[in-house]
Each structure stands twice: as structure tokens, then as C-alpha cells.
Scaffold this active site. Structure first.
Site, short mmCIF file in Angstrom:
data_model
loop_
_atom_site.label_atom_id
_atom_site.label_comp_id
_atom_site.label_asym_id
_atom_site.label_seq_id
_atom_site.Cartn_x
_atom_site.Cartn_y
_atom_site.Cartn_z
N SER A 105 -3.23 -1.09 -19.68
CA SER A 105 -3.85 -0.63 -20.92
C SER A 105 -3.20 -1.36 -22.10
O SER A 105 -2.17 -2.01 -21.94
CB SER A 105 -3.63 0.87 -21.08
OG SER A 105 -2.26 1.11 -21.33
N LYS A 106 -3.81 -1.21 -23.28
CA LYS A 106 -3.27 -1.86 -24.49
C LYS A 106 -1.84 -1.37 -24.76
O LYS A 106 -0.96 -2.14 -25.09
CB LYS A 106 -4.14 -1.50 -25.69
CG LYS A 106 -5.40 -2.32 -25.78
CD LYS A 106 -5.52 -2.92 -27.19
CE LYS A 106 -6.65 -3.93 -27.26
NZ LYS A 106 -7.98 -3.29 -27.26
#
Ligand code: GLU
Length: 496
Positions: free
Chosen positions: A258-259
């Protein structure tokens, strides 16, 4: 059996919408390798029809990243080629022509639904617990009527007329036949209201016109592959071979990155972005070696590969479709391996920019002298700065206590700090061997241990507890600077 006798035409088709990450770099690398291996061509095509998502500087970053990795293309931006232009934003009319063909063949239709209506349709479907999709209300508008409405200035999009029944079967080289139920597909938009073709149409048309034989891409494109397959069929063109690569999982091996996790990684000194890896001091050779093995293997033990080795040994047959975890300790491992293979001069040249970036004036010739010692010690090129900056700085500082020689009195420490200067002064030819010889002789004479004298000398000349081997450091520092640092330390001790 995969035929690698004929030459492949492959393309790397990134959208310039952000930083270049490991996944894109791996696709580009595999494209490059198979093109070189089969004597074919590697085409770089910029897929920039989604004008809203463009990120300024992204194309430049992409090109720099590929250059840095040594992945060179045969046709594409900066190079040209027989099937250009290679930037989709320069091919708008081509896509419009082909979209029109699909409409005329009855495979696509003009859709005039407003966003308000589409929203209502979606909400209605959600209420009925159906997956939201277009209800096909414009499917039945005749071409004649549609043209009139267009002439009257009504905004429209073009949608693909996806069959409502039956199945679509996509054949993937690694995964075999993948079957999609048509009822789960949608009448996807292929040309937007601003006249720009969407990726699905643009990529298909380009792959055909550019004579692409194999489409190698991330498996995030699998869900749209039935649409692509249907578009190829609608045009009655021969489809390329589809190769959907393995997905990358985060280092734990659980799920996609994920970011937030990418940010955490950068706090740990790692990154999934190519430009960061360069800044962090990884060698392109190591990055290529590392990503090559995330989804491909040669055998069950060979792990060191140069780009040339990879060109020789790579084959689509050995691609592995299972997800691959991103393992940064492996990257460190490969970086060390590839650093060791550099000549001393090359290593000096590669670390030099890292010193410059830190405003340290470190002449290449000096760096070359310390390179053999660094080779054994650094993981990234950047590590060399912290380890060696003291060699090139004018001033260093000390915690006075750090200068105390272990297990002897302060008086004796002072005395040694005085005498060792004389020893250094008496070294006539400043070579690694003579420095070592004289210091060792003195250490024996004083009945001192390395942890006493050598630790003192290390602190005295560097102000650091960890450095490359002491004698190498003294050698690179030079006689004069070594003496002046020893004098500085003696002063500090004298004042205690
Ligand atoms: N433009 C797509 C991307 O950004 C390319 C997908 C493909 O290779 O077909 O990844």
C-alpha cells in the site's frame, strides 16, 4: 514449447502518471531481454491518452530510469522508428478512425447518457444488489440518429458492444486459458467525451499497427484482458501472445504494497521507486539482477547475472506466474555482489557523486585508493560517505573521552599520544606496508594491544568508531594530515 527462434516485437507501454516502480522496471527489463535474445525489437510507447492523470516530469523520470538501468529501446521517444509516433497523445486521429470502424462494424456504439443518468443507473443496480454496469440503453440508437445527435452538438462517448451472453476465453502464455463470463463484463467506454481513446482501444490499435508479437505486462491487466481480446476479434486481427507477469507482494509476502507501506519502507532506507534506489546508492546492475529473479529463474541455484548474462539466459518459458515477495535484503545482497565486481576506478567513479551531493570534495584518485577497503564493507554506494567523509573534511571533532586509551592511565595515554606522532613522522615512504610495519612495531614495543593503540589512532584521525581499515585510512589521508590530526588529539588529551 515456446518458439524463441523467431524475433519478437515487444513493447513497454507505461502511462506517465507517477514514479517508475519495480513492477514497471521488471516489465521493461523482460521486454528488453526477450527482444535482445530473439534478435527482435523493444518498443517504448508512452500511453498518455488519459490527460487528467498525467503527472508532469513523469515521462522524463521514466526515460531517465530506463537509461540508468541500461534498458535501451529500439523504437520510441527520442529514437523514432517506422511505426511512430510512439506517444499516444500524438495518435488521436488514428484511434478515432479505428473507433469509427468498430461503430460501422456494429461492435461499438455512440452513447449519449449524461453523468446524472449514469449515476442513477448505478444506484438502481446497487439497490438490486447487482454489480454496477452500464444498462446498454444507447445500444439501440441507430447510427443515423446518433450522427444527427452528434451534429447537433450533443456530447457522447463510444462504448464497446460487449456480448451479453457466452464466455470470453483469453489465452495467457503462463496461465493457460482464462475464462470470463460475458455477463460479468461491461460495455466499456473506448472513446471518452473529449475525443480521446481510452487505453483499451489505443493499446490494441497500436499493438496491431506496431506489429507487436508478445504483450508482456503486469497481471493487474488480467481483468481487462477479455475486453482487449474482444477488440482484437472485432477487428479480425491476429492477436499477440499474452503474458501476464506475477504480482509483487510486500516484503512480508502478504498482500500488495500500500502507499502507507511504501512510505514506511522509505523510512527504513528502501523504496519501490527506481529513482529512489539510484539515490539510495544501489547499482543498476544489482537492481536488474534482483528484479529479473522476481518472477523468473534460470535454474535453482544461479543468482548472479549481469545484463548480458540475462540476455543470453532469459526465456519466457521459465517465467513463474506465482506472486513474488519484494525482498530488500536480497537487493542488499546483490548490491554487495555487484559492488565487489567493479574495478577500483569504477567504484571510485560511482561513489564520487554521493560525496558531491554531500558537498564533500573527494578527488577520484583518493577514492580509488580507499576503494579496495570499501568494497568489502559497503552495502550501498551511499554508505561510503559516512564511512569515509572524515578523510576529506578539513576539521573533525572528538568526544574527549573517546580518545582515552583503554585500560591504561591518563598519564600514559598522554605519553603515547605524544610518542606515536614521532613514530608517524619517522615513516619515510608513505606506503600502506611501511605504515603498517612501523605502527605494529611501535605497538609491540609499548606492549599495547590493537584494541588500545589502533582504536586510539582510529578515533584520533577520524573522530569515528567505524572506518575502513586504519592503515588504509592513514595512507589515503596522507602523512601531513595524519600528523596534524594526531597533534589535535594530543592537545585534547593534554588538556584533560
Ligand atoms: N499503459 C498501461 C500501464 O500504464 C500499459 C498496460 C499494458 O502494457 O498493456 O501500465
Amino acid at each position: 514449447m515456446i518458439n524463441e527462434q523467431t524475433s519478437y516485437r515487444v513493447r513497454f507501454a507505461p502511462s506517465p502518471t507517477g514514479h517508475v516502480h519495480l513492477g514497471s522496471a521488471r516489465t521493461a527489463l523482460y521486454d528488453y531481454l526477450i527482444a535482445k535474445k530473439t534478435g527482435g525489437q523493444f518498443i517504448l510507447r508512452i500511453e498518455d491518452t488519459d490527460r487528467k492523470r498525467l503527472v508532469e516530469g513523469a515521462e522524463e523520470e521514466l526515460i531517465n530510469g530506463l537509461h540508468w538501468l541500461g534498458i535501451d529501446w529500439d523504437e520510441g521517444p527520442l529514437k523514432g522508428g517506422p511505426y511512430g509516433p510512439y506517444r499516444q497523445s500524438e495518435r488521436k486521429e488514428i484511434y478515432q478512425k479505428y473507433a469509427r470502424q468498430l461503430v460501422e462494424k456494429g461492435w461499438a456504439y455512440y452513447c449519449f447518457c449524461s453523468t446524472v443518468r449514469l449515476k442513477q443507473v448505478r444506484e438502481e443496480m446497487q439497490k438490486q444488489k447487482q454489480p454496477p454496469h452500464y444498462d446498454g440503453s444507447c445500444r439501440t440508437i441507430s447510427l443515423e440518429e446518433a450522427e444527427k445527435r452528434i451534429e447537433n452538438g450533443e456530447p457522447y462517448v463510444i462504448r464497446f458492444k460487449t456480448p451479453k451472453e457466452g464466455k470470453t476465453v483469453v489465452n495467457d502464455l503462463l496461465r493457460g486459458e482464462i475464462t470470463f463470463e460475458n455477463k460479468n463484463l461491461d460495455d466499456y467506454i473506448i472513446v471518452k467525451s473529449d475525443g480521446w481513446a481510452l487505453y483499451h482501444l489505443a493499446a490494441t490499435v497500436d499493438d496491431h499497427l506496431m506489429k507487436i508479437t508478445h504483450v508482456i505486462r503486469g497481471s493487474e491487466w488480467l481483468p481487462t484482458s477479455p475486453l482487449h481480446h474482444l477488440i482484437w476479434q472485432a477487428f479480425e486481427w491476429n492477436e499477440p501472445t499474452w503474458v501476464h507477469l506475477s504480482v509483487f507482494l510486500k516484503p512480508s509476502g502478504k498482500g500488495k504494497m500500500s502507499k502507507r507501506e511504501a512510505v514506511q519502507l522509505s523510512n527504513d532506507g528502501y523504496s519501490i521507486f527506481i529513482k529512489d534506489l539510484e539515490d539510495l546508492g544501489y547499482l543498476p546492475e544489482a537492481v536488474n539482477n534482483w528484479i529479473a529473479l522476481m518472477g523468473w529463474s534460470y535454474d535453482d541455484h544461479t543468482e548472479y547475472f549481469t545484463l548480458d548474462d540475462l540476455v543470453e539466459k532469459f526465456s519466457l518459458e521459465k517465467l513463474n506466474p506465482s506472486p513474488a515477495a519484494i525482498n530488500f535484503s536480497k537487493l542488499d545482497h546483490f548490491n554487495k555482489m555487484h559492488i565487489k565486481k567493479l574495478s577500483e576506478r569504477e567504484l571510485a567513479e560511482r561513489i564520487s557523486p554521493f560525496f558531491k551531493k554531500n558537498n564533500i570534495d573527494a578527488p577520484i584518485d583518493q577514492l580509488e585508493k580507499i576503494a579496495p577497503a570499501l568494497k568489502e564493507r559497503i552495502i550501498t554506494l551511499d554508505d561510503s560517505v559516512e564511512m569515509c567523509e572524515f578523510l576529506f573534511k578539513e576539521d573533525i571533532s572528538h568526544e574527549p573521552d573517546a580518545l582515552l586509551i583503554r585500560d591504561i592511565s591518563l598519564e600514559r595515554s598522554k605519553e603515547i599520544s605524544e610518542k606515536v606522532i614521532e613514530v608517524v613522522r619517522s615513516i619515510e615512504t608513505w606506503t600502506l606496508a611501511s605504515i603498517e610495519e612501523q605502527i605494529t612495531a611501535y605497538m609491540e614495543k609499548e606492549a599495547l594491544e590493537p584494541r588500545q593503540l589502533l582504536s586510539y589512532l582510529r578515533e584520533a584521525i577520524s573522530g569515528q568508531r567505524i572506518t575502513p581499515p586504519l592503515f588504509d585510512c592513514m595512507y589515503v589521508l596522507g602523512k601531513e594530515k595524519t600528523i596534524s590530526r594526531l597533534e589535535g588529539s594530543r592537545e585534547i588529551l593534554a588538556a584533560l
